[in-house]
Design an enzyme around this catalytic site. Structure first.
Site, PDB file in Angstrom:
ATOM      1  CB  VAL A 147      12.580  -5.683   8.356  1.00 43.44           C
ATOM      2  CG1 VAL A 147      13.797  -4.774   8.448  1.00 43.44           C
ATOM      3  CG2 VAL A 147      12.754  -6.685   7.219  1.00 43.44           C
ATOM      4  CG  MET A 167      -1.899  -1.183   1.180  1.00 45.69           C
ATOM      5  SD  MET A 167      -3.424  -0.900   2.086  1.00 45.69           S
ATOM      6  CE  MET A 167      -2.811  -0.545   3.711  1.00 45.69           C
ATOM      7  CG  HIS A 209       6.983  -2.242   2.002  1.00 47.51           C
ATOM      8  ND1 HIS A 209       6.882  -1.070   2.715  1.00 47.51           N
ATOM      9  CD2 HIS A 209       5.760  -2.831   2.067  1.00 47.51           C
ATOM     10  CE1 HIS A 209       5.653  -0.944   3.181  1.00 47.51           C
ATOM     11  NE2 HIS A 209       4.949  -2.003   2.813  1.00 47.51           N
TER      12      HIS A 209
END
Ligand code: PAF
Length: 308
Positions: free
Chosen positions: A193, A47, A54
């Site tokens: 992460v 998004m 990401h």
């Protein structure tokens, strides 16, 4: 000349040339051409508000595929009426630059009507997994997620779909959707992460003031306490939950929502974590999932632990 140089140049050329498309037809055609050339295609749906989480998905996707497709679409269907759809961060130029530098070949940026034409009628719901934990706190959220991902997969038709373990319930719901609908895609999960202090990377961390950001580490510290309790032999889910909540009490800006100790494959609550305890038939993997509000942000995190 070293053998690796031409490859480095090729990669650099490809990265510089990330294509951006909006039209589903053109995305479908681009991917179909790669597949006809026997290239393996991986897909990372997002998004936007891209962060290192990401980018790690993109790098993992890149390592196992010839081409990487990413999408940026802030999906209205997965936001509740009082949630943060309007203020969800949309740093479009920065997102594009980060995805290109990480090795995305094709960035799909659909317009809302490309995903949900006015006569769109279909919803996808994975029963059982969608109404608990995040689904109980955010009614309709996972129907929004599974519907949009089914649509995105229908257009991109990748070999692999990459998802993050930070959203463990989302990954489970989508794995189940892919399995139940016999979608020809392999779902891959990448580890969470974290920031150096342990806070899981999330686009919603951007909502935190400096004081809230400092206290948001409570989610991870709570999970670390759960992990220490489990490593020390604790096998009562209630006591594991209490260990997390005891940590949260030291962080006054953190309003805990839930601490759930569940079977990682079914999300069913567990009480006795001994392997041969009162859930002998259940899977070996235990998920400790947490959610809390810190200032304006609602944050989630989790820990997986294997019963021995
Ligand atoms: O995790 C997200 O960012 C979203 O839920 C996803 C998978 C891109 C669907 O909108």
């Amino acid at each position: 000349m070293s053998a690796s140089r031409p490859r480095t140049r090729r990669v650099a050329r490809r990265r510089a040339a990330m294509r951006r498309l909006a039209s589903p037809g053109r995305v479908r055609a681009a991917v179909a051409a790669w597949r006809r050339a026997s290239l393996r295609v991986a897909f990372v749906p997002t998004m936007g508000a891209i962060h290192e989480g990401h980018l790690s998905l993109v790098r993992r996707a890149r390592a196992g595929a010839d081409r990487v497709v990413a999408s940026i679409f802030v999906n209205p269907l997965q936001f509740g009426p009082r949630e943060d759809l309007a203020r969800y961060p949309r740093p479009v130029g920065r997102d594009r630059a980060l995805l290109a530098a990480a090795g995305v070949d094709l960035l799909w940026e659909p317009r809302p009507a490309d995903v949900y034409p006015p006569d769109h009628r279909t919803r996808v719901t994975v029963e059982g997994l969608s109404g608990v934990l995040e689904g109980a706190a955010r009614p309709g959220h996972f129907t929004g997620v599974s519907t949009v991902v089914a649509i995105l997969l229908g257009v991109v038709a990748p070999d692999e779909l990459w998802l993050g373990q930070k959203d463990a319930q989302q990954a489970l719901v989508l794995e189940r959707m892919v399995r139940d609908l016999r979608l020809p895609v392999r779902v891959r999960r990448a580890p969470t992460v974290r920031e150096p202090d342990g806070l899981a990377m999330s686009s919603r961390n951007a909502y935190l003031s400096p004081a809230e950001r400092a206290q948001a580490v409570a989610l991870w510290r709570g999970l670390a306490a759960a992990r220490a309790a489990l490593a020390g032999g604790e096998r009562s889910a209630a006591r594991v939950e209490r260990a997390v909540r005891a940590v949260w009490r030291r962080f006054p800006l953190v309003r805990g929502e839930y601490v759930a100790v569940v079977d990682a494959a079914t999300l069913e609550p567990l009480r006795d974590l001994r392997r041969g305890g009162i859930h002998p038939g259940r899977g070996r993997r235990v998920l400790v999932a947490v959610a809390a509000r810190v200032g304006p942000a609602r944050l989630i995190d989790n820990l997986e632990w294997s019963r021995r």
